[in-house]
Scaffold this active site. Structure first.
Site, mmCIF file in Angstrom:
data_model
loop_
_atom_site.group_PDB
_atom_site.id
_atom_site.type_symbol
_atom_site.label_atom_id
_atom_site.label_comp_id
_atom_site.label_asym_id
_atom_site.label_seq_id
_atom_site.Cartn_x
_atom_site.Cartn_y
_atom_site.Cartn_z
ATOM 1 N NE ARG A 1 -4.298 -1.359 0.144
ATOM 2 C CZ ARG A 1 -4.484 -2.395 -0.665
ATOM 3 N NH1 ARG A 1 -3.548 -2.739 -1.545
ATOM 4 N NH2 ARG A 1 -5.596 -3.100 -0.612
ATOM 5 C CD GLU B 1 -2.914 3.378 -5.339
ATOM 6 O OE1 GLU B 1 -3.874 2.616 -5.480
ATOM 7 O OE2 GLU B 1 -1.873 3.057 -4.734
ATOM 8 C CG HIS C 1 -3.289 -0.562 -6.657
ATOM 9 N ND1 HIS C 1 -3.661 0.072 -5.503
ATOM 10 C CD2 HIS C 1 -3.243 -1.892 -6.322
ATOM 11 C CE1 HIS C 1 -3.849 -0.804 -4.529
ATOM 12 N NE2 HIS C 1 -3.596 -2.018 -5.009
HETATM 13 C C1 DGY Z 1 -5.809 -5.918 -2.930
HETATM 14 O O1 DGY Z 1 -6.613 -6.804 -3.253
HETATM 15 O O2 DGY Z 1 -5.740 -5.489 -1.792
HETATM 16 C C2 DGY Z 1 -4.891 -5.393 -3.990
HETATM 17 O O3 DGY Z 1 -4.209 -4.276 -3.602
HETATM 18 C C3 DGY Z 1 -5.616 -5.168 -5.286
HETATM 19 O O4 DGY Z 1 -5.849 -6.377 -5.852
#
Ligand code: DGY
Length: 326
Positions: A239, A268, A287
């Protein structure tokens, strides 16, 4: 039979939409951008189920406008966008999609590692810009992956999948994990468990695989970046806020680390004028770690299973606030 009313915050793969229509009347946000929070808080009033994405903030304020809500199902493994305590307080179970995206996400993390190490993006731009004249002994020299040390911060499913890929490249793998890990997990993956300080200081490639929590917010800050090797590359597919963006920018500009390869950023998305976007030694993708066709279908279907169970007041197959059932 009356169908449940569900709010879906983005168009999902058709296979999932078809499955939901079997048991629910759907209010679907059809634009390919997050539903504005004002619209979300208006539409949630009628919803018995919410199928959301990691771009939707589900907090106490939103929940206070959702008197009929029985379940929150997010199409993501990460659930930092959902206030779990607030959901539990209201008796609302929250489902996520673990497991099905592990290998796909590790593929992208390893692809980013290789891209940064071997300067793939720069090479492609060089050719596209018509600069390729001849073979040169010094053109676009990068770093070896074979024999290098990979540091993995967070040795859960995706961290372990990353280690398996590293084995095939003859890498030494150091891992750091905040909770206990059975010895056989370390042995099977042929990794050494070390402290955060050691993993940061000894890695040629440092890959982040922790969830975003108050404890991991800015885990990689100015201090950590200053302890990395000057030749090291940081890979973040976890993240964005796990890394202090300003400190990263500065470390890249000043050559404190060699490069970064990011699937996630903070904020983001990054605004078009953000300094990170102008750095040669920083590769950023939008992402997309879990973005394979098969995996996104599996995630969507798993989110539907959680939604369906919650609407029927059954235990969710993948519940992240099981205290709600106590
Ligand atoms: C999640 O699922 O948390 C990812 O960051 C996106 O697939």
């Amino acid at each position: 039979m009356t169908k449940f009313r569900v709010l879906i915050t983005r168009q999902l793969p058709e296979v999932a939409m078809h499955a939901i229509r079997e048991f629910a009347e759907c209010d679907v946000w059809s634009e390919d951008r997050p539903m504005p929070s004002s619209v979300l808080s208006e539409k949630i009033a009628e919803a018995e189920g919410l199928l959301c994405l990691l771009t939707d903030r589900v907090d106490a304020a939103l929940l206070s406008r959702a008197p009929r809500l029985r379940v929150v199902s997010t199409m993501a493994v990460g659930f930092d966008h959902v206030d779990l305590a607030a959901c539990s307080e209201l008796g609302i179970p929250v489902g996520n999609t673990p497991g099905v995206l592990t290998e796909t996400s590790a593929d992208l993390a390893f692809a980013l590692l290789m891209t940064a190490a071997r300067r793939v993006v720069e090479g492609a731009e060089y050719v596209k810009n018509g600069l390729w004249q001849t073979w040169s002994p010094t053109l676009l020299l990068g770093q070896d992956i074979f024999g290098a040390t990979l540091g993995i911060v967070g040795f859960g499913r995706i961290g372990q999948a990353m280690a398996r890929r590293a084995q095939g490249f003859g890498m030494r793998v150091l891992v750091c994990h905040s909770r206990s890990l059975p010895d056989d997990v370390l042995q099977t993956h042929q990794v050494e468990r070390v402290s955060l300080e050691t993993v940061v200081g000894e890695s040629d490639f440092l890959s982040l695989h922790v969830p975003l929590t108050p404890a991991t917010h800015h885990l990689i800050n100015r201090d950590a970046l200053s302890k990395m090797k000057r030749t090291a590359v940081l890979i973040n597919t976890a993240r964005g806020p796990v890394v202090d963006t300003e400190a990263l920018c500065q470390a890249l500009l000043e050559g404190k680390i060699a490069g970064a390869a990011l699937d996630v950023t903070d904020p983001e998305p990054l605004p078009a004028t953000h300094p990170l976007l102008s750095l040669r030694n920083c590769v950023i993708v939008p992402h997309v770690a879990s973005a394979s066709i098969a995996t996104r279908h599996r995630m969507a279907l798993m989110a539907v299973e959680n939604l369906h169970a919650g609407l029927r007041r059954r235990c969710l197959p993948h519940c992240v606030n099981p205290d709600v059932y106590q």
